[in-house]
Design a protein around this motif. Structure first.
Motif, PDB file in Angstrom:
ATOM      1  N   UNK A  11       0.824  -1.218   0.000  1.00  0.00           N
ATOM      2  CA  UNK A  11       0.000   0.000   0.000  1.00  0.00           C
ATOM      3  C   UNK A  11       0.858   1.267   0.000  1.00  0.00           C
ATOM      4  N   UNK A  12       1.867   1.305   0.854  1.00  0.00           N
ATOM      5  CA  UNK A  12       2.709   2.506   0.942  1.00  0.00           C
ATOM      6  C   UNK A  12       3.455   2.734  -0.375  1.00  0.00           C
ATOM      7  N   UNK A  13       3.990   1.669  -0.947  1.00  0.00           N
ATOM      8  CA  UNK A  13       4.720   1.796  -2.208  1.00  0.00           C
ATOM      9  C   UNK A  13       3.813   2.279  -3.326  1.00  0.00           C
ATOM     10  N   UNK A  14       2.597   1.741  -3.379  1.00  0.00           N
ATOM     11  CA  UNK A  14       1.651   2.110  -4.433  1.00  0.00           C
ATOM     12  C   UNK A  14       1.186   3.557  -4.271  1.00  0.00           C
ATOM     13  N   UNK A  15       0.933   3.962  -3.024  1.00  0.00           N
ATOM     14  CA  UNK A  15       0.520   5.361  -2.792  1.00  0.00           C
ATOM     15  C   UNK A  15       1.658   6.327  -3.121  1.00  0.00           C
ATOM     16  N   UNK A 126      -4.503  13.029   0.851  1.00  0.00           N
ATOM     17  CA  UNK A 126      -5.246  11.831   1.281  1.00  0.00           C
ATOM     18  C   UNK A 126      -4.518  10.555   0.850  1.00  0.00           C
ATOM     19  N   UNK A 127      -3.931  10.593  -0.335  1.00  0.00           N
ATOM     20  CA  UNK A 127      -3.191   9.420  -0.819  1.00  0.00           C
ATOM     21  C   UNK A 127      -2.014   9.131   0.117  1.00  0.00           C
ATOM     22  N   UNK A 128      -1.372  10.210   0.564  1.00  0.00           N
ATOM     23  CA  UNK A 128      -0.254  10.038   1.506  1.00  0.00           C
ATOM     24  C   UNK A 128      -0.756   9.488   2.841  1.00  0.00           C
ATOM     25  N   UNK A 129      -1.950   9.902   3.254  1.00  0.00           N
ATOM     26  CA  UNK A 129      -2.518   9.374   4.506  1.00  0.00           C
ATOM     27  C   UNK A 129      -2.809   7.885   4.377  1.00  0.00           C
ATOM     28  N   UNK A 130      -3.375   7.490   3.245  1.00  0.00           N
ATOM     29  CA  UNK A 130      -3.698   6.065   3.053  1.00  0.00           C
ATOM     30  C   UNK A 130      -2.432   5.225   3.029  1.00  0.00           C
ATOM     31  N   UNK A 131      -1.394   5.746   2.383  1.00  0.00           N
ATOM     32  CA  UNK A 131      -0.117   5.023   2.360  1.00  0.00           C
ATOM     33  C   UNK A 131       0.474   4.905   3.753  1.00  0.00           C
TER      34      UNK A 131
END
Ligand SMILES: [Mn+2]
Length: 328
Positions: A11-15, A126-131
């Motif tokens: 998840x972190x890599x993809x975000x 938000x993408x950074x938060x999800x990652x």
């Protein structure tokens, strides 16, 4: 200028890759692992900017990796973003990238937001938060501010759907690329096709793993062990194992021919550095291992499993007190 993004497929890599791609919409994205990174870098053509997201520097591949990066960085830009501990004896300045953004305890997605987006008014935070949530790196000012800017529960729901769905997509790089692409365009996970079904399926499977762990967990001192998990995530099983058995460290194995994959997790707040421990033990006994302080893994020859477990058990035996500030 061609841009290639090499990212870890979690998840972190993809975000992080999505954030890099939001800045460079023409960029091609490849998913790679620490051991395969040098090989991928070898395929990059001259005149390409390379962005590496969330791929740890592998101890065994270090010389090869640095050689490739040095070659590329002489001609073009190499931007390396990571938050995994560096191999022992490695300093940041040893990494020959043109830009090396490295911070422990911060997600790679947060680093990517800082470097590629910068604009504090962008919704891509938000993408950074999800990652960050995907990698349990929530203890930063950026995440705290973000969780109150939006709504904590909404952000966690989206993050949960995303992480669970990606957990279901192990090895499905087509789907991972689609997800990355949608995220880079600003779509929240709830707008991404298949995400709910995949997340529900993965979560149901996780509860099955939890039931399996309850039945099969074995306690060895301060270590809880699940041997040969038939299917599902080794890391999650290791976490359930310590929770169910009440130990400080949980471990789960799976045999793959002559090798055994091992995942290790620690109870939140316990002062044991699993990354360092696995690196040291595998350096001594064989195999390879490492990861984060609170979540690490190893691949070892099947013949050394007993001595490996015994060594680990002894290493974690004198329990050091809990530090309330540490969350992983
Ligand atoms: Mn990460």
């Amino acid at each position: 200028m061609a841009v290639k993004i090499l990212a870890h497929g979690d998840t972190d890599g993809i975000c992080a890759a999505a954030l890099a791609r939001a800045r460079f919409p023409e960029a091609e994205v490849w998913f790679a692992r620490p051991v395969s990174l040098p090989k991928y870098l070898g395929k990059v053509e001259p005149g390409t900017t390379v962005i590496i997201c969330d791929i740890a520097i592998s101890e065994t591949q270090k010389e090869d990796l640095f050689g490739r990066i040095r070659e590329l960085a002489q001609r073009d830009e190499v931007i390396y973003l990571d938050h995994h501990p560096l191999p022992p004896g490695t300093l940041r300045r040893d990494v020959p990238a043109t830009q090396f953004a490295h911070e422990i305890g911060v997600s790679t997605s947060e680093l990517a937001f800082r470097i590629f987006i910068q604009d504090p008014n962008s919704d891509l935070d938000r993408v950074a938060l999800w990652g960050a949530i995907g990698d349990y790196c929530e203890e930063t000012d950026f995440v705290r501010d973000g969780l109150s800017k939006y709504n904590r529960r909404t952000i966690y729901m989206e993050a949960g759907l995303l992480s669970q769905a990606l957990g279901d997509a192990t090895g499905d790089y087509h789907y991972k690329r689609d997800v990355m692409f949608k995220l880079s365009q600003g779509a929240p996970p709830t707008e991404i096709p298949e995400i709910v079904d995949r997340a529900v399926r993965a979560t149901k499977r996780e509860w099955e793993v939890y039931e399996y762990v309850k039945k099969h967990v074995v306690r060895k001192g301060n270590l809880a062990i699940v041997y040969d998990l038939p299917s599902g995530s080794l890391g999650k099983a290791a976490m359930h194992a310590l929770g169910v058995a009440g130990t400080d460290v949980g471990l789960c194995t799976r045999r793959d021919e002559d090798e055994i994959d091992v995942s290790v997790r620690r109870r939140a707040g316990v002062n044991i550095d699993l990354n360092e421990m696995l690196r040291h033990i595998t350096a001594r006994l064989g195999g390879s291992g490492g990861g984060h302080e609170g979540a690490a893994g190893a691949t070892i020859p099947a013949t050394i499993l007993d001595v490996f477990l015994d060594t680990l058990k002894k290493e974690i035996a004198p329990v050091i007190g809990r530090e309330p500030g540490l969350k992983r």
